[in-house]
Design a protein around this motif. Structure first.
Motif, PDB file in Angstrom:
ATOM      1  N   GLY A  13       0.468  -1.189  -0.072  1.00  0.00           N
ATOM      2  CA  GLY A  13       0.148   0.272  -0.379  1.00  0.00           C
ATOM      3  C   GLY A  13       1.034   0.810  -0.241  1.00  0.00           C
ATOM      4  N   SER A  14       2.248   1.123   0.902  1.00  0.00           N
ATOM      5  CA  SER A  14       2.418   2.832   0.959  1.00  0.00           C
ATOM      6  C   SER A  14       3.153   2.595  -0.724  1.00  0.00           C
ATOM      7  N   GLY A  15       4.054   2.502  -1.223  1.00  0.00           N
ATOM      8  CA  GLY A  15       4.122   1.738  -2.981  1.00  0.00           C
ATOM      9  C   GLY A  15       3.425   2.614  -3.628  1.00  0.00           C
ATOM     10  N   TYR A  94       6.827   6.311   4.394  1.00  0.00           N
ATOM     11  CA  TYR A  94       7.324   4.989   4.988  1.00  0.00           C
ATOM     12  C   TYR A  94       8.731   5.616   5.554  1.00  0.00           C
ATOM     13  N   THR A 123       3.653  -0.869   9.188  1.00  0.00           N
ATOM     14  CA  THR A 123       4.612  -1.103  10.100  1.00  0.00           C
ATOM     15  C   THR A 123       5.508  -0.720  10.140  1.00  0.00           C
ATOM     16  N   ASP A 124       5.410   0.561  10.179  1.00  0.00           N
ATOM     17  CA  ASP A 124       7.399   1.665  10.021  1.00  0.00           C
ATOM     18  C   ASP A 124       7.304   1.803  11.590  1.00  0.00           C
ATOM     19  N   ASN A 174      -4.892   7.970   3.372  1.00  0.00           N
ATOM     20  CA  ASN A 174      -5.193   7.697   2.071  1.00  0.00           C
ATOM     21  C   ASN A 174      -6.239   7.748   0.767  1.00  0.00           C
ATOM     22  N   ASN A 207      -0.228  -8.640   0.333  1.00  0.00           N
ATOM     23  CA  ASN A 207       1.518  -9.473   0.569  1.00  0.00           C
ATOM     24  C   ASN A 207       1.832 -10.320   1.090  1.00  0.00           C
ATOM     25  N   ARG A 209       2.428 -10.825   4.103  1.00  0.00           N
ATOM     26  CA  ARG A 209       3.199 -11.538   5.218  1.00  0.00           C
ATOM     27  C   ARG A 209       1.737 -11.851   6.291  1.00  0.00           C
ATOM     28  N   LYS A 212      -1.207  -9.929   7.689  1.00  0.00           N
ATOM     29  CA  LYS A 212      -2.497  -9.936   6.924  1.00  0.00           C
ATOM     30  C   LYS A 212      -3.383 -11.586   7.394  1.00  0.00           C
ATOM     31  N   HIS A 282      -3.638  -6.478  12.468  1.00  0.00           N
ATOM     32  CA  HIS A 282      -3.875  -4.981  12.667  1.00  0.00           C
ATOM     33  C   HIS A 282      -3.671  -4.398  11.267  1.00  0.00           C
ATOM     34  N   GLU A 283      -4.199  -2.775  11.542  1.00  0.00           N
ATOM     35  CA  GLU A 283      -3.867  -3.177   9.728  1.00  0.00           C
ATOM     36  C   GLU A 283      -4.356  -0.973  10.112  1.00  0.00           C
ATOM     37  N   SER A 284      -2.912   0.107   9.301  1.00  0.00           N
ATOM     38  CA  SER A 284      -3.620   1.238   9.411  1.00  0.00           C
ATOM     39  C   SER A 284      -4.457   1.627   8.687  1.00  0.00           C
ATOM     40  N   PHE A 285      -4.814   1.529   7.603  1.00  0.00           N
ATOM     41  CA  PHE A 285      -5.561   2.153   6.747  1.00  0.00           C
ATOM     42  C   PHE A 285      -6.457   0.438   6.002  1.00  0.00           C
TER      43      PHE A 285
END
Ligand code: GMT
Length: 399
Positions: A13-15, A94, A123-124, A174, A207, A209, A212, A282-285
């Protein structure tokens, strides 16, 4: 304005957000320089505009150095791009290590000023950045940035709790390209490539990880497919793929699970889904579920992190505590067995995304922020994109 954007190129998501932001700013007349160690997956030739430039961070190998110094190579590339393209502002997506490399580049440029905006994505702050090996440098980079944004209120709270920053943190959600992510009129041929006639499609994109909880995605699907014909379409790749495939095999549903790998053009897949599953720890957005919602696809997922700020429980999807796969499966079945309710929820989902997370709503907030930290210097209109006369545009190429 001449804007530098540094981001990860990898599937995530960040990219995706950084690239979409760059393209949106370029479409508004700004000159955008994207800096990454590979071409970001969404920066395709088809999608890039004329004012978007890509700069690749070189990897330098030397026998003495067994761990390549990405942070240093990036700092030098940022310094070079800022100088040659005369950047007005540098936006780091990030924190690890982008915000620290940006700080270093700014110090190298002194006395010339280079305002830095850092956008924290997830996650940063919650996992990587919070690890003892990184926490002090992330805190330092946050405090040294000229502005810091988080992609949800929840992430801002996490940042304050774990980093006690000495500065104000803005929340800028976002956004979703609501012209690209649209519901499609049913195209049976395209749908048939994913599932058979009469089968419902459950989709998940990430992705893969551990955060998810891909195994939960399969567990939910196992419970659904016992009650109605369905297929699970998994888009992406990553460390949990084998575990998910194993659970599907053990439950006798492997032939109903489709692994599509990392697909860049998810806008052509999402509209075929009947339901999007996102049971993250957990999911920031949750950019992927937001993109699903823009395609009128309701979401079933976890009531955790910033996801409840995106999905309104009971209105645009159903959220349950992390790991409650039985409850998630029941919600999924309730929707799949009631297409009228699912359609109503899908429509509410898109309407909500258009209202709160459309580019027209969010992108101006970043511009306001750039202008706030630039002051009068940022108030000029269209930027001249050519590099300073006589300076080569080495290492750069139009995307
Ligand atoms: O995948 C990435 O590129 C980064 C990743 C992360 O782990 O930080 O994604 C985060 O950023 C996205 C864009 O802002 C958010 O939509 C995701 O929710 C967030 N992921 C997590 O918080 C786990």
């Amino acid at each position: 304005m001449r804007i530098g954007i540094v981001c990860y190129p990898t599937y995530g998501g960040s990219g995706a957000l950084a690239t979409d932001l760059g393209q949106a700013l370029a479409a508004m007349g700004h000159c955008v320089h994207i800096i990454s160690y590979e071409m970001p997956f969404r920066l395709t030739a088809a999608g890039a505009g004329p004012r978007v430039f890509f700069h690749e961070v070189p990897r330098v190998d030397y026998p003495l150095i067994t761990q390549p110094y990405y942070s240093l190579n990036l700092a030098v590339k940022l310094f070079q791009v800022a100088t040659e393209a005369r950047l007005d502002v540098l936006h780091a997506h990030y924190a690890v290590p982008h915000a620290a490399s940006a700080y270093l580049a700014r110090q190298m440029l002194a006395p010339r000023a280079l305002p830095i905006i850092t956008t924290l994505h997830g996650t940063d702050i919650t996992l990587v950045g919070n690890a003892p090996a990184y926490q002090p440098v992330v805190r330092f980079s946050i405090n040294q940035s000229d502005a810091v944004t988080c992609v949800s209120e929840w992430l801002r709270e996490q940042t304050v709790e774990h980093f006690t920053p000495e500065r104000e943190i803005d929340v800028i959600y976002n956004f979703v390209d609501t012209a690209r992510f649209v519901p499609r009129p049913p195209n049976l041929d395209a749908r048939r490539r994913l599932a058979g006639d009469g089968e419902r499609i459950l989709m998940h994109i990430s992705n893969f990880r551990p955060v998810k909880r891909l195994v939960d995605v399969v567990e939910i699907f196992v419970r659904v497919v016992r009650r109605l014909p369905a297929r699970l379409v998994l888009v992406g790749d990553g460390p949990e793929r084998e575990a998910a495939a194993f659970v599907a095999k053990c439950n006798g549903v492997a032939d109903r699970v489709v692994f599509l790998g990392k697909q860049a053009e998810i806008e052509s897949l999402l509209p075929h889904a009947d339901l999007f599953l996102f049971p993250s720890d957990h999911e920031s957005f949750g950019l992927a579920p937001a993109e699903a919602m823009a395609c009128e696809v309701p979401v079933v997922g976890s009531h955790s992190g910033g996801l409840p700020e995106v999905v309104t429980d009971g209105v645009t999807g159903h959220l349950h505590p992390v790991g409650q796969v039985d409850a998630m499966a029941e919600s999924a079945l309730a929707l799949l067995l009631d297409p009228a309710r699912a359609r109503e929820m899908g429509r509410a989902a898109r309407a909500d995304i258009v209202e709160r997370f459309a580019p027209e709503v969010i992108v101006p907030r970043y511009l306001e922020l750039y202008r706030r930290i630039l002051g009068d210097a940022g108030l000029h209109g269209d930027a001249e994109c050519e590099p300073a006369a006589g300076r080569p545009r080495e290492g750069s190429r139009a995307a």
